[in-house]
Design an enzyme around this catalytic site. Structure first.
Site, short mmCIF file in Angstrom:
data_model
loop_
_atom_site.label_atom_id
_atom_site.label_comp_id
_atom_site.label_asym_id
_atom_site.label_seq_id
_atom_site.Cartn_x
_atom_site.Cartn_y
_atom_site.Cartn_z
N ALA A 23 7.30 -12.08 45.56
CA ALA A 23 6.25 -11.66 44.63
C ALA A 23 4.87 -12.10 45.10
O ALA A 23 3.89 -11.35 44.98
CB ALA A 23 6.54 -12.23 43.25
N ASP A 24 4.78 -13.31 45.64
CA ASP A 24 3.47 -13.81 46.08
C ASP A 24 2.88 -12.96 47.19
O ASP A 24 1.67 -12.75 47.24
CB ASP A 24 3.59 -15.27 46.52
CG ASP A 24 4.68 -15.51 47.56
OD1 ASP A 24 5.57 -14.66 47.73
OD2 ASP A 24 4.65 -16.58 48.20
N ASP A 30 -0.72 -16.53 54.72
CA ASP A 30 -0.59 -17.45 53.59
C ASP A 30 0.14 -18.71 54.06
O ASP A 30 1.30 -18.64 54.47
CB ASP A 30 0.18 -16.77 52.45
CG ASP A 30 0.17 -17.60 51.17
OD1 ASP A 30 -0.30 -18.76 51.20
OD2 ASP A 30 0.63 -17.09 50.13
N THR A 52 2.57 -41.02 72.63
CA THR A 52 3.52 -40.19 71.90
C THR A 52 2.85 -39.50 70.71
O THR A 52 3.04 -38.30 70.49
CB THR A 52 4.70 -41.04 71.41
OG1 THR A 52 5.39 -41.57 72.54
CG2 THR A 52 5.67 -40.22 70.57
#
Length: 265
Positions: free
Chosen positions: A115-116, A136, A193
């Site tokens: 839906a988004d 998004d 690292t």
């Protein structure tokens, strides 16, 4: 006023919105965010929202409409209960009767599109003419293509940067957890690292975005603007020229537009 609710996999955003009249954009008065938990009840939402509304100078009586978009089906029932029990309204649910999309979903499985993503397409097309790619930044990072007619044409789902970092740290016992931020140096050859992890996570993600967008633009075959939304868009914007526009509330804007369409047929 309208209470727009965007329920994502990680967070739920509640926004108090004054829908725009005619072609005018909506006005977002305030917004709040809470961690997504499908077990949270309508009563719990109401207690939380009532306090926040009062802090902003509003009351629950100021809300006369609710619209919900969710990619977490189990959360929907309790959000419906919140609307009906405490705001005394029957909520609209994005994509369902009364709040149909109103745009073409030109994909193989329209029912599976989040839906988004459809709501972002609606809002992006209302903001910008022509072909668009909407990025998004959420739990996943999605890349969605909206053509010049406003049709949703499909896209890409990639692991979000937080998800990528979590997977890396959990799978490698000696790697430390690091913040998601731009490396302190412009060098892409790390000497420690942590420096190497920052480079790999941050610049690796930038390269992924730029590479995917280049391939999408080539396939579209026409100029396409890039609209970005989600919290991390601002972080990346200082280190890539990829985005034409950042719209932090794109999904909420789209929900308000969908509500306005439902009221005007």
């Amino acid at each position: 006023m309208l209470l727009a609710i965007d329920a994502g996999n990680t967070n739920i955003v509640f926004a108090l919105v004054e829908p725009g009249q005619g072609d005018a954009p909506p006005t977002i008065r305030t917004r709040w965010r809470i961690a997504t938990d499908a077990r949270r009840t309508g009563d719990e939402y109401a207690v939380w929202l009532n306090q926040l509304l009062m802090l902003e100078g509003f009351t629950m009586a100021d809300v006369n409409a609710v619209i919900i978009a969710t990619v977490v089906p189990r959360a929907l029932h309790n959000l419906r209960t919140l609307a009906s029990k405490y705001f005394k309204v029957e909520p609209l649910v994005a994509g369902e009767a009364g709040a149909e999309w109103g745009i073409e979903l030109d994909v193989a499985e329209p029912e599976s599109v989040g839906a988004d993503r459809v709501i972002n397409a609606i809002a992006a097309h209302a903001r910008e003419p022509g072909d668009l790619i909407v990025i998004d930044f959420g739990t996943a990072t999605t890349f969605d293509v909206v053509d010049y007619t406003g049709a949703y044409k499909g896209g890409i789902i990639a692991p979000g940067i937080n998800l990528s970092l979590d997977a890396l740290v959990s799978a490698a016992a000696k790697l430390p957890r690091i913040a998601i931020e731009a490396p302190a140096s412009s060098s892409v050859i790390g000497r420690t690292t942590e420096e190497q992890m920052h480079i790999g996570v941050f610049w690796g993600y930038v390269a992924m975005m730029e590479g995917l967008v280049a391939r999408m633009r080539a396939q579209i075959g026409r100029p396409a603007k890039i609209i970005a939304t989600g919290g991390l868009a601002v972080l990346f914007n200082d280190h890539t020229s990829l985005f034409d526009r950042i719209v932090s509330d794109l999904t909420i804007e789209g929900l308000a537009m969908l509500y306005s369409r439902s009221q005007h047929g």
